[in-house]
Design a protein around this motif. Structure first.
Motif, PDB file in Angstrom:
ATOM      1  N   GLN A  37       0.858  -1.175   0.000  1.00 47.26           N
ATOM      2  CA  GLN A  37       0.000   0.000   0.000  1.00 47.26           C
ATOM      3  C   GLN A  37       0.898   1.230   0.000  1.00 47.26           C
ATOM      4  O   GLN A  37       1.769   1.370   0.852  1.00 47.26           O
ATOM      5  CB  GLN A  37      -0.907   0.010   1.222  1.00 47.26           C
ATOM      6  N   ILE A  38       0.684   2.102  -0.949  1.00 47.36           N
ATOM      7  CA  ILE A  38       1.478   3.318  -1.065  1.00 47.36           C
ATOM      8  C   ILE A  38       0.594   4.488  -0.674  1.00 47.36           C
ATOM      9  O   ILE A  38      -0.506   4.658  -1.215  1.00 47.36           O
ATOM     10  CB  ILE A  38       2.016   3.488  -2.499  1.00 47.36           C
ATOM     11  N   SER A  39       1.072   5.277   0.258  1.00 52.20           N
ATOM     12  CA  SER A  39       0.279   6.399   0.743  1.00 52.20           C
ATOM     13  C   SER A  39       0.201   7.498  -0.315  1.00 52.20           C
ATOM     14  O   SER A  39       1.009   7.557  -1.244  1.00 52.20           O
ATOM     15  CB  SER A  39       0.892   6.966   2.021  1.00 52.20           C
ATOM     16  N   ASN A  40      -0.778   8.362  -0.159  1.00 49.78           N
ATOM     17  CA  ASN A  40      -0.938   9.482  -1.085  1.00 49.78           C
ATOM     18  C   ASN A  40       0.275  10.402  -1.036  1.00 49.78           C
ATOM     19  O   ASN A  40       0.698  10.942  -2.055  1.00 49.78           O
ATOM     20  CB  ASN A  40      -2.214  10.261  -0.777  1.00 49.78           C
ATOM     21  N   ARG A  41       0.833  10.575   0.145  1.00 48.14           N
ATOM     22  CA  ARG A  41       2.028  11.428   0.311  1.00 48.14           C
ATOM     23  C   ARG A  41       3.204  10.860  -0.487  1.00 48.14           C
ATOM     24  O   ARG A  41       3.930  11.596  -1.145  1.00 48.14           O
ATOM     25  CB  ARG A  41       2.383  11.533   1.796  1.00 48.14           C
ATOM     26  N   ALA A  42       3.380   9.549  -0.435  1.00 48.63           N
ATOM     27  CA  ALA A  42       4.464   8.915  -1.187  1.00 48.63           C
ATOM     28  C   ALA A  42       4.248   9.066  -2.684  1.00 48.63           C
ATOM     29  O   ALA A  42       5.197   9.281  -3.447  1.00 48.63           O
ATOM     30  CB  ALA A  42       4.574   7.443  -0.807  1.00 48.63           C
ATOM     31  N   LYS A  43       2.995   8.963  -3.120  1.00 47.02           N
ATOM     32  CA  LYS A  43       2.693   9.134  -4.537  1.00 47.02           C
ATOM     33  C   LYS A  43       3.013  10.556  -4.991  1.00 47.02           C
ATOM     34  O   LYS A  43       3.555  10.764  -6.078  1.00 47.02           O
ATOM     35  CB  LYS A  43       1.225   8.817  -4.810  1.00 47.02           C
ATOM     36  N   GLU A  44       2.699  11.538  -4.140  1.00 42.19           N
ATOM     37  CA  GLU A  44       3.008  12.931  -4.464  1.00 42.19           C
ATOM     38  C   GLU A  44       4.514  13.138  -4.567  1.00 42.19           C
ATOM     39  O   GLU A  44       4.989  13.827  -5.480  1.00 42.19           O
ATOM     40  CB  GLU A  44       2.439  13.863  -3.397  1.00 42.19           C
ATOM     41  N   MET A  45       5.258  12.545  -3.647  1.00 44.14           N
ATOM     42  CA  MET A  45       6.713  12.689  -3.669  1.00 44.14           C
ATOM     43  C   MET A  45       7.291  12.074  -4.939  1.00 44.14           C
ATOM     44  O   MET A  45       8.216  12.621  -5.536  1.00 44.14           O
ATOM     45  CB  MET A  45       7.327  12.034  -2.422  1.00 44.14           C
ATOM     46  N   PHE A  46       6.753  10.950  -5.352  1.00 45.01           N
ATOM     47  CA  PHE A  46       7.231  10.294  -6.566  1.00 45.01           C
ATOM     48  C   PHE A  46       6.955  11.163  -7.791  1.00 45.01           C
ATOM     49  O   PHE A  46       7.799  11.288  -8.678  1.00 45.01           O
ATOM     50  CB  PHE A  46       6.574   8.923  -6.722  1.00 45.01           C
ATOM     51  N   GLU A  47       5.783  11.761  -7.845  1.00 40.29           N
ATOM     52  CA  GLU A  47       5.435  12.615  -8.985  1.00 40.29           C
ATOM     53  C   GLU A  47       6.315  13.851  -9.046  1.00 40.29           C
ATOM     54  O   GLU A  47       6.703  14.292 -10.127  1.00 40.29           O
ATOM     55  CB  GLU A  47       3.961  13.008  -8.908  1.00 40.29           C
ATOM     56  N   LYS A  48       6.680  14.410  -7.892  1.00 36.47           N
ATOM     57  CA  LYS A  48       7.558  15.582  -7.858  1.00 36.47           C
ATOM     58  C   LYS A  48       8.949  15.229  -8.371  1.00 36.47           C
ATOM     59  O   LYS A  48       9.588  16.011  -9.054  1.00 36.47           O
ATOM     60  CB  LYS A  48       7.656  16.142  -6.446  1.00 36.47           C
ATOM     61  N   ASN A  49       9.425  14.050  -8.027  1.00 36.94           N
ATOM     62  CA  ASN A  49      10.765  13.633  -8.435  1.00 36.94           C
ATOM     63  C   ASN A  49      10.842  13.238  -9.898  1.00 36.94           C
ATOM     64  O   ASN A  49      11.924  13.203 -10.471  1.00 36.94           O
ATOM     65  CB  ASN A  49      11.249  12.471  -7.562  1.00 36.94           C
ATOM     66  N   SER A  50       9.729  12.922 -10.522  1.00 39.69           N
ATOM     67  CA  SER A  50       9.781  12.504 -11.916  1.00 39.69           C
ATOM     68  C   SER A  50      10.205  13.656 -12.826  1.00 39.69           C
ATOM     69  O   SER A  50      10.837  13.440 -13.858  1.00 39.69           O
ATOM     70  CB  SER A  50       8.426  11.937 -12.359  1.00 39.69           C
ATOM     71  N   GLY A  51       9.901  14.910 -12.472  1.00 29.76           N
ATOM     72  CA  GLY A  51      10.337  16.066 -13.258  1.00 29.76           C
ATOM     73  C   GLY A  51      11.836  16.257 -13.189  1.00 29.76           C
ATOM     74  O   GLY A  51      12.482  16.604 -14.170  1.00 29.76           O
ATOM     75  N   VAL A  52      12.409  16.004 -12.036  1.00 26.13           N
ATOM     76  CA  VAL A  52      13.859  16.124 -11.860  1.00 26.13           C
ATOM     77  C   VAL A  52      14.563  15.027 -12.649  1.00 26.13           C
ATOM     78  O   VAL A  52      15.623  15.239 -13.217  1.00 26.13           O
ATOM     79  CB  VAL A  52      14.220  16.046 -10.361  1.00 26.13           C
ATOM     80  N   ASP A  53      13.970  13.884 -12.717  1.00 29.93           N
ATOM     81  CA  ASP A  53      14.582  12.756 -13.410  1.00 29.93           C
ATOM     82  C   ASP A  53      14.756  13.025 -14.898  1.00 29.93           C
ATOM     83  O   ASP A  53      15.735  12.561 -15.495  1.00 29.93           O
ATOM     84  CB  ASP A  53      13.761  11.491 -13.200  1.00 29.93           C
ATOM     85  N   SER A  54      13.854  13.751 -15.519  1.00 33.07           N
ATOM     86  CA  SER A  54      13.981  13.992 -16.957  1.00 33.07           C
ATOM     87  C   SER A  54      15.197  14.874 -17.261  1.00 33.07           C
ATOM     88  O   SER A  54      15.918  14.637 -18.228  1.00 33.07           O
ATOM     89  CB  SER A  54      12.709  14.620 -17.510  1.00 33.07           C
ATOM     90  N   ALA A  55      15.450  15.883 -16.414  1.00 30.77           N
ATOM     91  CA  ALA A  55      16.622  16.731 -16.621  1.00 30.77           C
ATOM     92  C   ALA A  55      17.898  15.938 -16.378  1.00 30.77           C
ATOM     93  O   ALA A  55      18.889  16.073 -17.116  1.00 30.77           O
ATOM     94  CB  ALA A  55      16.567  17.931 -15.692  1.00 30.77           C
ATOM     95  N   ARG A  56      17.866  15.113 -15.361  1.00 36.00           N
ATOM     96  CA  ARG A  56      19.053  14.300 -15.055  1.00 36.00           C
ATOM     97  C   ARG A  56      19.281  13.255 -16.135  1.00 36.00           C
ATOM     98  O   ARG A  56      20.423  12.932 -16.461  1.00 36.00           O
ATOM     99  CB  ARG A  56      18.891  13.642 -13.695  1.00 36.00           C
ATOM    100  N   GLN A  57      18.202  12.736 -16.681  1.00 35.93           N
ATOM    101  CA  GLN A  57      18.318  11.718 -17.726  1.00 35.93           C
ATOM    102  C   GLN A  57      19.025  12.267 -18.954  1.00 35.93           C
ATOM    103  O   GLN A  57      19.792  11.551 -19.603  1.00 35.93           O
ATOM    104  CB  GLN A  57      16.933  11.177 -18.086  1.00 35.93           C
ATOM    105  N   GLU A  58      18.821  13.519 -19.266  1.00 37.06           N
ATOM    106  CA  GLU A  58      19.508  14.139 -20.404  1.00 37.06           C
ATOM    107  C   GLU A  58      21.017  14.140 -20.193  1.00 37.06           C
ATOM    108  O   GLU A  58      21.783  13.847 -21.108  1.00 37.06           O
ATOM    109  CB  GLU A  58      18.996  15.558 -20.622  1.00 37.06           C
ATOM    110  N   LYS A  59      21.443  14.466 -18.963  1.00 32.18           N
ATOM    111  CA  LYS A  59      22.877  14.457 -18.652  1.00 32.18           C
ATOM    112  C   LYS A  59      23.441  13.041 -18.760  1.00 32.18           C
ATOM    113  O   LYS A  59      24.541  12.831 -19.279  1.00 32.18           O
ATOM    114  CB  LYS A  59      23.120  14.993 -17.243  1.00 32.18           C
ATOM    115  N   ILE A  60      22.673  12.077 -18.267  1.00 33.67           N
ATOM    116  CA  ILE A  60      23.119  10.678 -18.317  1.00 33.67           C
ATOM    117  C   ILE A  60      23.261  10.216 -19.761  1.00 33.67           C
ATOM    118  O   ILE A  60      24.245   9.565 -20.125  1.00 33.67           O
ATOM    119  CB  ILE A  60      22.145   9.774 -17.534  1.00 33.67           C
ATOM    120  N   ASP A  61      22.288  10.566 -20.587  1.00 41.01           N
ATOM    121  CA  ASP A  61      22.346  10.173 -22.000  1.00 41.01           C
ATOM    122  C   ASP A  61      23.548  10.797 -22.704  1.00 41.01           C
ATOM    123  O   ASP A  61      24.220  10.145 -23.512  1.00 41.01           O
ATOM    124  CB  ASP A  61      21.054  10.565 -22.719  1.00 41.01           C
ATOM    125  N   ALA A  62      23.851  12.061 -22.375  1.00 48.99           N
ATOM    126  CA  ALA A  62      25.003  12.735 -22.988  1.00 48.99           C
ATOM    127  C   ALA A  62      26.303  12.035 -22.568  1.00 48.99           C
ATOM    128  O   ALA A  62      27.200  11.826 -23.400  1.00 48.99           O
ATOM    129  CB  ALA A  62      25.031  14.199 -22.580  1.00 48.99           C
TER     130      ALA A  62
END
Length: 90
Positions: A37-62
């Motif tokens: 069971q994943i709490s709503n707070r944990a789901k919110e935290m995951f969604e916030k971090n997904s935006g950061v991951d896309s910027a970091r993913q660009e650096k990783i790909d480079a």
């Protein structure tokens, strides 16, 4: 010395009676399924971090492209300084 043969045979007979009894089949205990069971707070935290991951993913790909093409060079002096700081200057 007197040896009574009848007492020894009673032990053997009781053992043989135990062996004649058919073993009761054991039923497997019912196993419950695991649940997560994943709490709503944990789901919110995951969604916030997904935006950061896309910027970091660009650096990783480079970096991956540089490594694959053979253009990536490691600055050994900087690496040694970081390792030294990690182990000795916590």
């Amino acid at each position: 010395m007197n040896i009574d043969k009848t007492t020894g045979s009673s032990f053997i007979q009781s053992y043989q009676k135990q062996m004649q009894v058919s073993p009761v089949e054991r039923t497997k205990p019912v196993q419950k399924e695991d649940q997560v069971q994943i709490s709503n707070r944990a789901k919110e935290m995951f969604e916030k971090n997904s935006g950061v991951d896309s910027a970091r993913q660009e650096k990783i790909d480079a970096l991956k492209m540089q490594i694959q093409s053979g253009n990536y060079e490691v600055n050994s002096a900087k690496l040694a300084d970081r390792i030294h700081d990690f182990w000795f200057n916590k």
